[in-house]
Design a protein around this motif. Structure first.
Motif, PDB file in Angstrom:
ATOM      1  N   PHE A 112       0.872  -1.188   0.000  1.00  0.00           N
ATOM      2  CA  PHE A 112       0.000   0.000   0.000  1.00  0.00           C
ATOM      3  C   PHE A 112       0.904   1.231   0.000  1.00  0.00           C
ATOM      4  O   PHE A 112       1.475   1.613   1.040  1.00  0.00           O
ATOM      5  N   ASN A 113       1.050   1.851  -1.168  1.00  0.00           N
ATOM      6  CA  ASN A 113       1.889   3.032  -1.329  1.00  0.00           C
ATOM      7  C   ASN A 113       1.052   4.153  -1.923  1.00  0.00           C
ATOM      8  O   ASN A 113       0.499   4.018  -3.022  1.00  0.00           O
ATOM      9  N   LEU A 114       1.005   5.256  -1.201  1.00  0.00           N
ATOM     10  CA  LEU A 114       0.282   6.442  -1.657  1.00  0.00           C
ATOM     11  C   LEU A 114       1.297   7.575  -1.743  1.00  0.00           C
ATOM     12  O   LEU A 114       1.728   8.138  -0.723  1.00  0.00           O
ATOM     13  N   THR A 115       1.720   7.912  -2.955  1.00  0.00           N
ATOM     14  CA  THR A 115       2.775   8.896  -3.158  1.00  0.00           C
ATOM     15  C   THR A 115       2.300  10.015  -4.076  1.00  0.00           C
ATOM     16  O   THR A 115       1.401   9.807  -4.915  1.00  0.00           O
ATOM     17  N   THR A 116       2.947  11.170  -3.916  1.00  0.00           N
ATOM     18  CA  THR A 116       2.629  12.328  -4.748  1.00  0.00           C
ATOM     19  C   THR A 116       3.797  12.594  -5.687  1.00  0.00           C
ATOM     20  O   THR A 116       4.951  12.727  -5.247  1.00  0.00           O
ATOM     21  N   ALA A 117       3.524  12.697  -6.963  1.00  0.00           N
ATOM     22  CA  ALA A 117       4.563  12.882  -7.976  1.00  0.00           C
ATOM     23  C   ALA A 117       4.926  14.364  -8.090  1.00  0.00           C
ATOM     24  O   ALA A 117       4.339  15.233  -7.438  1.00  0.00           O
ATOM     25  N   ALA A 118       5.905  14.637  -8.953  1.00  0.00           N
ATOM     26  CA  ALA A 118       6.369  16.014  -9.128  1.00  0.00           C
ATOM     27  C   ALA A 118       5.306  16.895  -9.777  1.00  0.00           C
ATOM     28  O   ALA A 118       5.318  18.122  -9.593  1.00  0.00           O
ATOM     29  N   ASP A 119       4.399  16.285 -10.548  1.00  0.00           N
ATOM     30  CA  ASP A 119       3.349  17.085 -11.195  1.00  0.00           C
ATOM     31  C   ASP A 119       2.093  17.203 -10.330  1.00  0.00           C
ATOM     32  O   ASP A 119       1.010  17.482 -10.837  1.00  0.00           O
ATOM     33  N   THR A 121       0.325  14.982  -8.946  1.00  0.00           N
ATOM     34  CA  THR A 121      -0.634  13.885  -9.045  1.00  0.00           C
ATOM     35  C   THR A 121      -0.285  12.826  -8.012  1.00  0.00           C
ATOM     36  O   THR A 121       0.897  12.589  -7.716  1.00  0.00           O
ATOM     37  N   THR A 122      -1.296  12.201  -7.459  1.00  0.00           N
ATOM     38  CA  THR A 122      -1.107  11.192  -6.419  1.00  0.00           C
ATOM     39  C   THR A 122      -1.274   9.802  -7.028  1.00  0.00           C
ATOM     40  O   THR A 122      -2.273   9.539  -7.723  1.00  0.00           O
ATOM     41  N   HIS A 123      -0.323   8.925  -6.750  1.00  0.00           N
ATOM     42  CA  HIS A 123      -0.328   7.574  -7.287  1.00  0.00           C
ATOM     43  C   HIS A 123      -0.575   6.582  -6.151  1.00  0.00           C
ATOM     44  O   HIS A 123      -0.068   6.760  -5.042  1.00  0.00           O
ATOM     45  N   LEU A 124      -1.345   5.535  -6.467  1.00  0.00           N
ATOM     46  CA  LEU A 124      -1.634   4.490  -5.493  1.00  0.00           C
ATOM     47  C   LEU A 124      -1.206   3.149  -6.073  1.00  0.00           C
ATOM     48  O   LEU A 124      -1.591   2.794  -7.195  1.00  0.00           O
ATOM     49  N   ALA A 125      -0.418   2.420  -5.304  1.00  0.00           N
ATOM     50  CA  ALA A 125      -0.022   1.066  -5.650  1.00  0.00           C
ATOM     51  C   ALA A 125      -0.368   0.177  -4.468  1.00  0.00           C
ATOM     52  O   ALA A 125       0.128   0.390  -3.349  1.00  0.00           O
ATOM     53  N   ALA A 126      -1.242  -0.809  -4.689  1.00  0.00           N
ATOM     54  CA  ALA A 126      -1.702  -1.657  -3.584  1.00  0.00           C
ATOM     55  C   ALA A 126      -1.883  -3.074  -4.075  1.00  0.00           C
ATOM     56  O   ALA A 126      -2.134  -3.336  -5.260  1.00  0.00           O
ATOM     57  N   ALA A 127      -1.754  -4.005  -3.133  1.00  0.00           N
ATOM     58  CA  ALA A 127      -1.969  -5.428  -3.410  1.00  0.00           C
ATOM     59  C   ALA A 127      -2.598  -6.059  -2.175  1.00  0.00           C
ATOM     60  O   ALA A 127      -2.171  -5.797  -1.043  1.00  0.00           O
ATOM     61  N   VAL A 128      -3.607  -6.888  -2.416  1.00  0.00           N
ATOM     62  CA  VAL A 128      -4.372  -7.505  -1.324  1.00  0.00           C
ATOM     63  C   VAL A 128      -4.490  -8.992  -1.606  1.00  0.00           C
ATOM     64  O   VAL A 128      -4.860  -9.404  -2.708  1.00  0.00           O
ATOM     65  N   ASN A 129      -4.164  -9.812  -0.603  1.00  0.00           N
ATOM     66  CA  ASN A 129      -4.360 -11.263  -0.674  1.00  0.00           C
ATOM     67  C   ASN A 129      -5.678 -11.593   0.039  1.00  0.00           C
ATOM     68  O   ASN A 129      -5.870 -11.240   1.208  1.00  0.00           O
ATOM     69  N   ASN A 174     -21.712 -28.144  -0.381  1.00  0.00           N
ATOM     70  CA  ASN A 174     -20.289 -28.000  -0.649  1.00  0.00           C
ATOM     71  C   ASN A 174     -19.817 -26.595  -0.282  1.00  0.00           C
ATOM     72  O   ASN A 174     -20.572 -25.622  -0.372  1.00  0.00           O
ATOM     73  N   THR A 175     -18.538 -26.490   0.113  1.00  0.00           N
ATOM     74  CA  THR A 175     -17.909 -25.210   0.420  1.00  0.00           C
ATOM     75  C   THR A 175     -16.686 -25.033  -0.463  1.00  0.00           C
ATOM     76  O   THR A 175     -15.787 -25.893  -0.485  1.00  0.00           O
ATOM     77  N   THR A 176     -16.639 -23.919  -1.197  1.00  0.00           N
ATOM     78  CA  THR A 176     -15.529 -23.624  -2.103  1.00  0.00           C
ATOM     79  C   THR A 176     -14.728 -22.448  -1.551  1.00  0.00           C
ATOM     80  O   THR A 176     -15.311 -21.438  -1.137  1.00  0.00           O
ATOM     81  N   ILE A 177     -13.413 -22.579  -1.538  1.00  0.00           N
ATOM     82  CA  ILE A 177     -12.536 -21.514  -1.067  1.00  0.00           C
ATOM     83  C   ILE A 177     -12.097 -20.677  -2.264  1.00  0.00           C
ATOM     84  O   ILE A 177     -11.505 -21.191  -3.221  1.00  0.00           O
ATOM     85  N   ILE A 178     -12.408 -19.380  -2.218  1.00  0.00           N
ATOM     86  CA  ILE A 178     -12.041 -18.439  -3.279  1.00  0.00           C
ATOM     87  C   ILE A 178     -10.782 -17.696  -2.831  1.00  0.00           C
ATOM     88  O   ILE A 178     -10.817 -16.921  -1.869  1.00  0.00           O
ATOM     89  N   ARG A 179      -9.685 -17.941  -3.529  1.00  0.00           N
ATOM     90  CA  ARG A 179      -8.428 -17.247  -3.231  1.00  0.00           C
ATOM     91  C   ARG A 179      -8.042 -16.404  -4.440  1.00  0.00           C
ATOM     92  O   ARG A 179      -8.038 -16.891  -5.574  1.00  0.00           O
ATOM     93  N   SER A 180      -7.684 -15.163  -4.167  1.00  0.00           N
ATOM     94  CA  SER A 180      -7.323 -14.258  -5.249  1.00  0.00           C
ATOM     95  C   SER A 180      -6.365 -13.195  -4.730  1.00  0.00           C
ATOM     96  O   SER A 180      -6.408 -12.823  -3.546  1.00  0.00           O
ATOM     97  N   VAL A 181      -5.510 -12.716  -5.637  1.00  0.00           N
ATOM     98  CA  VAL A 181      -4.597 -11.605  -5.340  1.00  0.00           C
ATOM     99  C   VAL A 181      -5.106 -10.394  -6.100  1.00  0.00           C
ATOM    100  O   VAL A 181      -5.144 -10.395  -7.339  1.00  0.00           O
ATOM    101  N   LEU A 182      -5.475  -9.360  -5.366  1.00  0.00           N
ATOM    102  CA  LEU A 182      -6.021  -8.142  -5.960  1.00  0.00           C
ATOM    103  C   LEU A 182      -4.918  -7.103  -6.058  1.00  0.00           C
ATOM    104  O   LEU A 182      -4.135  -6.902  -5.118  1.00  0.00           O
ATOM    105  N   SER A 183      -4.850  -6.421  -7.199  1.00  0.00           N
ATOM    106  CA  SER A 183      -3.837  -5.400  -7.416  1.00  0.00           C
ATOM    107  C   SER A 183      -4.499  -4.146  -7.982  1.00  0.00           C
ATOM    108  O   SER A 183      -5.662  -4.164  -8.392  1.00  0.00           O
ATOM    109  N   THR A 184      -3.715  -3.068  -8.029  1.00  0.00           N
ATOM    110  CA  THR A 184      -4.264  -1.785  -8.465  1.00  0.00           C
ATOM    111  C   THR A 184      -4.643  -1.799  -9.930  1.00  0.00           C
ATOM    112  O   THR A 184      -5.719  -1.355 -10.316  1.00  0.00           O
TER     113      THR A 184
END
Length: 275
Positions: A112-119, A121-129, A174-184
């Motif tokens: 989870f990175n929330l940074t502000t660029a030179a122009d 603008t704010t950029h977000l980079a995130a990943a969730v398991n 039945n029970t199913t396990i949903i596993r996913s990696v979420l990204s920006t």
């Protein structure tokens, strides 16, 4: 004494006849109205007699027909509703249908990175398991899920990351396990965030309980009942009450999911609107 002279009966009769003759002559001079001849009744140029239509009776007849049509329409509608209610009761007794249930097993914010660029603008980079359980509580119904699109959002509907899970069947009990990696984003390492979203994210990051998150999943499902299959029905699963922990450095911590709750809503499309 003076003698009186009386008229004789002959003179009286003559006088009477004279008066009658005079009256007869006068009456003969007065024109009399005689009934019309047969040729006058059969005159082809004469308009035939047409009785005036009874407007009240015609209106009354139309009103009666309209009321009768309304009565039969309402009666048929009530019968159809009654039959549908009976069919629904029979279906519920035979199958006892229940909606599928979902629960969040685990969630980790690996980036989870929330940074502000030179122009500026704010950029977000995130990943969730993410790990979610999908259970079919029915004994006679089988669910067939299409591809599931998964989105991680904040409490203010700011999208952090996206992901998906392939289609799968969910059999009875039945029970199913949903596993996913979420990204920006799949095409770049970050996304540009607008000013309002940045203010909301910075406010949520300062909360002691952690970053409030909710998981939204959209998909379509087919329900199978014995040999009968339904059409694809759109559903949305919303899981809220999750408090994520933003990682510091290379460490990752499990989010708090004790208060999480998932609900399933039908997504029915009517024309261009979705309910």
């Amino acid at each position: 004494m003076t003698d009186r002279v009386y008229p004789s009966k002959a003179n009286g009769a003559a006088a009477t006849n004279g008066t009658t003759a005079a009256n007869g002559t006068a009456a003969a001079n007065i024109p009399r109205a005689f009934p019309a001849t047969k040729s006058q009744f059969n005159n082809p140029n004469r308009h035939p007699y047409r009785p005036t239509p009874n407007t009240y009776r015609s209106r009354r007849g139309r009103r009666g027909c309209f009321c009768l049509c309304c009565f039969w329409s309402i009666l048929i509608l009530l019968i159809l509703l009654l039959l549908a209610a009976i069919a629904g009761c029979v279906f519920y007794v035979l199958y006892s249908p229940h909606r599928p249930s979902f629960s969040v097993n685990a969630l980790r914010i690996s980036q989870f990175n929330l940074t502000t660029a030179a122009d500026d603008t704010t950029h977000l980079a995130a990943a969730v398991n993410l790990s979610i359980s999908a259970k079919n509580p029915n004994k006679k119904l089988i669910f067939f899920y299409d591809l599931i699109s998964i989105t991680a959002q904040t409490s203010n509907n700011v999208v952090i990351s996206n992901g998906s899970f392939p289609n799968f069947p969910s059999y009875t009990g039945n029970t199913t396990i949903i596993r996913s990696v979420l990204s920006t984003a799949s095409s770049s390492e970050f996304v540009v965030v607008d000013a309002d979203s940045v203010a909301s994210l910075r406010s949520d990051l300062t909360k002691k309980s952690g970053l409030p998150l909710k998981i939204v999943m959209d998909t379509k499902v087919v329900v199978k009942m014995d040999a009968i299959k339904s059409k694809k029905i759109g559903i949305r699963i919303t899981c809220d009450g999750i408090h994520g922990v933003v990682p510091k450095g290379n460490t990752t911590e499990v989010a708090s999911t004790a208060d999480s709750n998932c609900k399933v809503d039908l997504r029915i499309k009517i024309w261009k609107w979705t309910f």
